[in-house]
Design an enzyme around this catalytic site. Sequence first.
Site, PDB file in Angstrom:
ATOM      1  N   TYR A 132       8.858 -13.274   6.950  1.00 51.24           N
ATOM      2  CA  TYR A 132       8.434 -11.805   7.756  1.00 51.24           C
ATOM      3  C   TYR A 132       8.779 -11.443   9.071  1.00 51.24           C
ATOM      4  O   TYR A 132       8.426 -13.228   9.673  1.00 51.24           O
ATOM      5  CB  TYR A 132       6.648 -11.749   7.563  1.00 51.24           C
ATOM      6  CG  TYR A 132       6.662 -11.145   5.444  1.00 51.24           C
ATOM      7  CD1 TYR A 132       6.513  -9.939   5.364  1.00 51.24           C
ATOM      8  CD2 TYR A 132       6.308 -12.478   4.646  1.00 51.24           C
ATOM      9  CE1 TYR A 132       6.169 -10.016   3.585  1.00 51.24           C
ATOM     10  CE2 TYR A 132       6.156 -12.530   2.850  1.00 51.24           C
ATOM     11  CZ  TYR A 132       6.866 -11.218   2.515  1.00 51.24           C
ATOM     12  OH  TYR A 132       6.745 -11.061   1.753  1.00 51.24           O
ATOM     13  N   ASP A 136      11.958  -1.716  -3.708  1.00 48.82           N
ATOM     14  CA  ASP A 136      10.394  -2.389  -4.091  1.00 48.82           C
ATOM     15  C   ASP A 136      10.082  -1.065  -4.346  1.00 48.82           C
ATOM     16  O   ASP A 136       8.680  -0.997  -4.826  1.00 48.82           O
ATOM     17  CB  ASP A 136       9.697  -2.042  -2.284  1.00 48.82           C
ATOM     18  CG  ASP A 136      10.663  -3.611  -1.924  1.00 48.82           C
ATOM     19  OD1 ASP A 136      10.696  -4.106  -2.113  1.00 48.82           O
ATOM     20  OD2 ASP A 136       9.426  -4.403  -0.835  1.00 48.82           O
ATOM     21  N   GLU A 176       0.942  -1.282   0.203  1.00 50.94           N
ATOM     22  CA  GLU A 176       0.372  -0.219   0.079  1.00 50.94           C
ATOM     23  C   GLU A 176       1.084   1.366  -0.138  1.00 50.94           C
ATOM     24  O   GLU A 176       0.683   2.500  -1.168  1.00 50.94           O
ATOM     25  CB  GLU A 176      -1.060   0.206   1.559  1.00 50.94           C
ATOM     26  CG  GLU A 176      -1.636  -1.377   1.377  1.00 50.94           C
ATOM     27  CD  GLU A 176      -1.350  -2.365   1.530  1.00 50.94           C
ATOM     28  OE1 GLU A 176      -2.305  -3.082   1.823  1.00 50.94           O
ATOM     29  OE2 GLU A 176       0.110  -2.516   2.674  1.00 50.94           O
ATOM     30  N   ARG A 187      -1.188 -13.113  -0.578  1.00 51.83           N
ATOM     31  CA  ARG A 187      -0.469 -13.264   0.157  1.00 51.83           C
ATOM     32  C   ARG A 187      -0.660 -14.554   1.158  1.00 51.83           C
ATOM     33  O   ARG A 187      -0.635 -14.217   1.873  1.00 51.83           O
ATOM     34  CB  ARG A 187       0.421 -12.226   1.330  1.00 51.83           C
ATOM     35  CG  ARG A 187       0.623 -11.065   0.662  1.00 51.83           C
ATOM     36  CD  ARG A 187       2.232 -10.801   0.327  1.00 51.83           C
ATOM     37  NE  ARG A 187       2.421  -9.963  -0.091  1.00 51.83           N
ATOM     38  CZ  ARG A 187       2.418  -9.254  -1.453  1.00 51.83           C
ATOM     39  NH1 ARG A 187       1.234  -9.606  -3.222  1.00 51.83           N
ATOM     40  NH2 ARG A 187       2.870  -7.918  -1.859  1.00 51.83           N
ATOM     41  N   GLY A 220       1.899  -9.256 -16.247  1.00 51.41           N
ATOM     42  CA  GLY A 220       3.956  -9.197 -16.504  1.00 51.41           C
ATOM     43  C   GLY A 220       3.739  -9.123 -17.963  1.00 51.41           C
ATOM     44  O   GLY A 220       3.529  -8.084 -18.542  1.00 51.41           O
ATOM     45  N   GLY A 223       7.571  -5.043  -7.083  1.00 54.26           N
ATOM     46  CA  GLY A 223       6.608  -3.329  -6.395  1.00 54.26           C
ATOM     47  C   GLY A 223       5.871  -3.427  -8.416  1.00 54.26           C
ATOM     48  O   GLY A 223       4.752  -2.013  -8.001  1.00 54.26           O
ATOM     49  N   ASP A 235       2.301  -2.729  -8.195  1.00 51.74           N
ATOM     50  CA  ASP A 235       1.931  -2.096  -6.774  1.00 51.74           C
ATOM     51  C   ASP A 235       2.149  -0.351  -8.176  1.00 51.74           C
ATOM     52  O   ASP A 235       1.589   0.202  -7.713  1.00 51.74           O
ATOM     53  CB  ASP A 235       3.105  -1.615  -5.617  1.00 51.74           C
ATOM     54  CG  ASP A 235       2.816  -3.309  -4.957  1.00 51.74           C
ATOM     55  OD1 ASP A 235       1.421  -3.794  -4.472  1.00 51.74           O
ATOM     56  OD2 ASP A 235       3.657  -3.141  -4.328  1.00 51.74           O
TER      57      ASP A 235
END
Length: 318
Positions: free
Chosen positions: A107, A296, A39, A171, A230, A257, A260
């Site tokens: 993570y 990113d 985000e 995810r 892609g 990224g 996004d």
Amino acid sequence: MASKFGVLTLGDAMITLNPAEKGPLRFVTHFERKVGGAELNFAIGCARLGMRSKWVSRLGEDEFGRVIYNFARGEGVDMSDVAYVQGYPTSLNFKEIREDGSGKTFYYRQQSPILTLQPEDITDRMFEDIDLVHLSGVFLAIHPKNVEIAKRVMDIAKAKDIPVSFDPNIRLKLWSMEEARPVYSAVFPFVDILLTGLDEIRLISGCDSEASLAEFASVNTIDQLVIKDGANGSKLYTNGVWHTKEAFPVTAVDTVGAGDGFDAGYIYGHLHGLSSADKLSFANAVGALVTTVSGDNEGLPYLEEVWPFIHRQAVIER
């Protein structure tokens, strides 16, 4: 001069630690610190394209939280609805890159500061001068409570006649498809623009053909179904018609990224009234440029970079 268009998004952000050496993380001793988060990447992408970009979030009251806050503010993102919280460390992720180029991401976000954000924190004031709201499936996956927050955001947006865009951004390290599907089903009827990868929409809906995807959009009252594929380009289904645009040829060094960036590019095109074909072309260009830079969000282009890139490609094709 600030853009007349304002965009709001909300979600978690992380410090990303990239390894200086290849191989298993247990042997890596040096890392490069970066800032990431789907985000926040979107918010930065919109800001670089000249839009007024607001990000709603929570950060740990720690050094990493300050890094993210200062970085985003420096990119021109409106941080007026970002707060520091104590007792919740700013989220981290570590990347592992093997010798063959494959990688993993680890993570550390179980006690994410975003967990302190509550539905009642979302107020009408946040939506002043906002022309579009963008949500991501990453935020929904972090905690079940976030579904209620997203619902409140979408309710206010609808009451104010503000369109909503949504990227499922699956995810599977955060939740399973069995957990995700009913949440997506609850969100889709509120969504005006669905920005999804081809593999994602197949996982979510089981649809594969253009006919079945068109039916999916109709059933869920999605006005614009945008499919990212892609290097194969992108396509848009709207008003009963499919539009397709090829990808721009680039030498990709990092695809993180890019989705996004594509989202930010498409929303720019939508808010600025571009045609269906030009919206896809502009979004493809932003996504392509992102892949030419490692990181990113380092490759998210400024507006003055995108149009010349598109025009150069048009000249090459002729």
